[in-house]
Design a protein around this motif. Sequence first.
Motif, PDB file in Angstrom:
ATOM      1  N   UNK A 131      48.031  66.375 -15.764  1.00 27.74           N
ATOM      2  CA  UNK A 131      47.506  67.643 -16.272  1.00 27.74           C
ATOM      3  C   UNK A 131      48.445  68.228 -17.324  1.00 27.74           C
ATOM      4  N   UNK A 132      49.737  68.211 -17.042  1.00 30.16           N
ATOM      5  CA  UNK A 132      50.707  68.729 -18.007  1.00 30.16           C
ATOM      6  C   UNK A 132      50.704  67.869 -19.269  1.00 30.16           C
ATOM      7  N   UNK A 133      50.658  66.551 -19.097  1.00 30.53           N
ATOM      8  CA  UNK A 133      50.666  65.672 -20.272  1.00 30.53           C
ATOM      9  C   UNK A 133      49.476  65.961 -21.176  1.00 30.53           C
ATOM     10  N   UNK A 134      48.284  66.067 -20.589  1.00 24.88           N
ATOM     11  CA  UNK A 134      47.093  66.328 -21.396  1.00 24.88           C
ATOM     12  C   UNK A 134      47.157  67.709 -22.046  1.00 24.88           C
ATOM     13  N   UNK A 135      47.692  68.671 -21.327  1.00 30.92           N
ATOM     14  CA  UNK A 135      47.808  70.018 -21.888  1.00 30.92           C
ATOM     15  C   UNK A 135      48.765  70.034 -23.065  1.00 30.92           C
ATOM     16  N   UNK A 136      49.855  69.289 -22.961  1.00 30.80           N
ATOM     17  CA  UNK A 136      50.813  69.217 -24.078  1.00 30.80           C
ATOM     18  C   UNK A 136      50.185  68.534 -25.291  1.00 30.80           C
ATOM     19  N   UNK A 137      49.396  67.502 -25.054  1.00 36.87           N
ATOM     20  CA  UNK A 137      48.748  66.804 -26.174  1.00 36.87           C
ATOM     21  C   UNK A 137      47.793  67.739 -26.900  1.00 36.87           C
ATOM     22  N   UNK A 138      46.982  68.496 -26.157  1.00 34.73           N
ATOM     23  CA  UNK A 138      45.981  69.366 -26.770  1.00 34.73           C
ATOM     24  C   UNK A 138      46.635  70.571 -27.450  1.00 34.73           C
ATOM     25  N   UNK A 139      47.600  71.177 -26.787  1.00 35.85           N
ATOM     26  CA  UNK A 139      48.172  72.441 -27.299  1.00 35.85           C
ATOM     27  C   UNK A 139      49.340  72.229 -28.241  1.00 35.85           C
ATOM     28  N   UNK A 140      50.001  71.097 -28.159  1.00 32.29           N
ATOM     29  CA  UNK A 140      51.125  70.814 -29.036  1.00 32.29           C
ATOM     30  C   UNK A 140      52.200  71.876 -28.954  1.00 32.29           C
ATOM     31  N   UNK A 141      52.764  72.255 -30.097  1.00 30.58           N
ATOM     32  CA  UNK A 141      53.870  73.224 -30.084  1.00 30.58           C
ATOM     33  C   UNK A 141      53.449  74.636 -29.687  1.00 30.58           C
ATOM     34  N   UNK A 142      52.142  74.878 -29.570  1.00 33.18           N
ATOM     35  CA  UNK A 142      51.688  76.209 -29.164  1.00 33.18           C
ATOM     36  C   UNK A 142      51.680  76.387 -27.640  1.00 33.18           C
ATOM     37  N   UNK A 143      52.054  75.349 -26.907  1.00 30.00           N
ATOM     38  CA  UNK A 143      52.155  75.477 -25.459  1.00 30.00           C
ATOM     39  C   UNK A 143      53.483  76.127 -25.097  1.00 30.00           C
ATOM     40  N   UNK A 144      53.442  77.181 -24.301  1.00 30.04           N
ATOM     41  CA  UNK A 144      54.646  77.898 -23.873  1.00 30.04           C
ATOM     42  C   UNK A 144      55.058  77.481 -22.470  1.00 30.04           C
ATOM     43  N   UNK A 145      54.112  77.383 -21.538  1.00 27.16           N
ATOM     44  CA  UNK A 145      54.482  77.034 -20.173  1.00 27.16           C
ATOM     45  C   UNK A 145      53.277  76.673 -19.330  1.00 27.16           C
ATOM     46  N   UNK A 146      53.540  75.867 -18.295  1.00 32.18           N
ATOM     47  CA  UNK A 146      52.521  75.501 -17.305  1.00 32.18           C
ATOM     48  C   UNK A 146      53.136  75.754 -15.934  1.00 32.18           C
ATOM     49  N   UNK A 147      52.427  76.495 -15.081  1.00 35.29           N
ATOM     50  CA  UNK A 147      52.996  76.953 -13.809  1.00 35.29           C
ATOM     51  C   UNK A 147      52.021  76.712 -12.661  1.00 35.29           C
ATOM     52  N   UNK A 148      52.529  76.133 -11.585  1.00 35.50           N
ATOM     53  CA  UNK A 148      51.759  76.058 -10.343  1.00 35.50           C
ATOM     54  C   UNK A 148      51.891  77.402  -9.637  1.00 35.50           C
ATOM     55  N   UNK A 149      50.750  77.960  -9.246  1.00 31.76           N
ATOM     56  CA  UNK A 149      50.746  79.237  -8.531  1.00 31.76           C
ATOM     57  C   UNK A 149      49.975  79.027  -7.223  1.00 31.76           C
ATOM     58  N   UNK A 150      49.497  80.076  -6.614  1.00 33.38           N
ATOM     59  CA  UNK A 150      48.697  79.943  -5.398  1.00 33.38           C
ATOM     60  C   UNK A 150      49.449  79.275  -4.261  1.00 33.38           C
ATOM     61  N   UNK A 151      48.741  78.437  -3.494  1.00 28.36           N
ATOM     62  CA  UNK A 151      49.326  77.852  -2.284  1.00 28.36           C
ATOM     63  C   UNK A 151      50.477  76.909  -2.595  1.00 28.36           C
TER      64      UNK A 151
END
Length: 266
Positions: free
Chosen positions: A21-41
């Motif tokens: 999930x993080x890898x795909x998010x980095x590919x799509x967002x590129x340098x505009x990605x700031x952070x990815x965080x697990x929340x909830x349980x």
Amino acid sequence: MTDPSDGRGVPAELRPYLDELVRRTRVVCGPRLIGVYAVGSVALGDYRHGRSDVDVAVVVDPALPAAALRELAAVLSHPGLPCPAAGLELVVYGGDSVRRPSGGAGYLLDLNTGPLLPDRASFDPAGATAFWYTVDRAVAHGSGLALFGRPAPEVIAAPARAEVLAALAASVREHAEGEGHLADNRVLNGCRAAEFCRTGHWLSKCRAGREVAAAEEGFRALIGAALESFDRPRAEARPLPAADVRAFLAWVGDRVAEAAAAEGSG
């Protein structure tokens, strides 16, 4: 009944999935990605495989094009990216909005997908029920696990306590009156709300349930039954007495109202 510890970390069942999930998010967002965080349980140390959703907050530069948000929803949707949990609830926020405390929804993308969740991708927060997002950002600020980027408290501001209490009041009403909620989840979400009002801290649903049960003898049997049910897969959740659940949530609503009144007079 199993009793998972409240230890932090990504469960082994989710690591390959969240890595992808993080890898795909980095590919799509590129340098505009700031952070990815697990929340909830996951963030609160009580993920239960076969029962829990995976909750993820993504923070991006608000200049990320709308087309990239649509692409992100497509590449993260189940079954294209098979979700091993009951579902994925992923919310994308602009970095400018989450740097400021807020009680609004304020998302750029709200994606629900997975084997037990109906697919939904929303790109407009107008009309959204805001309390879900306020609570998630509060949990993210206090406990979010950084899968990519700086620590969550440096990126996501904590909503003001008054805003959190208003969100909890709305949450209690939804669990008392809304449709589609499992009875055990209604009770244990109520326990988490009551414990936040008492301590100012976010506990996992099960730890909050144990704390409230220990302190409130009149609700001990109901909460014990909810904990036993919550240890089962969703399809095997047990019914709880509806009148008892309503009475408990009314008690929780009173605790939230008392905390809000104390906050307002402080």
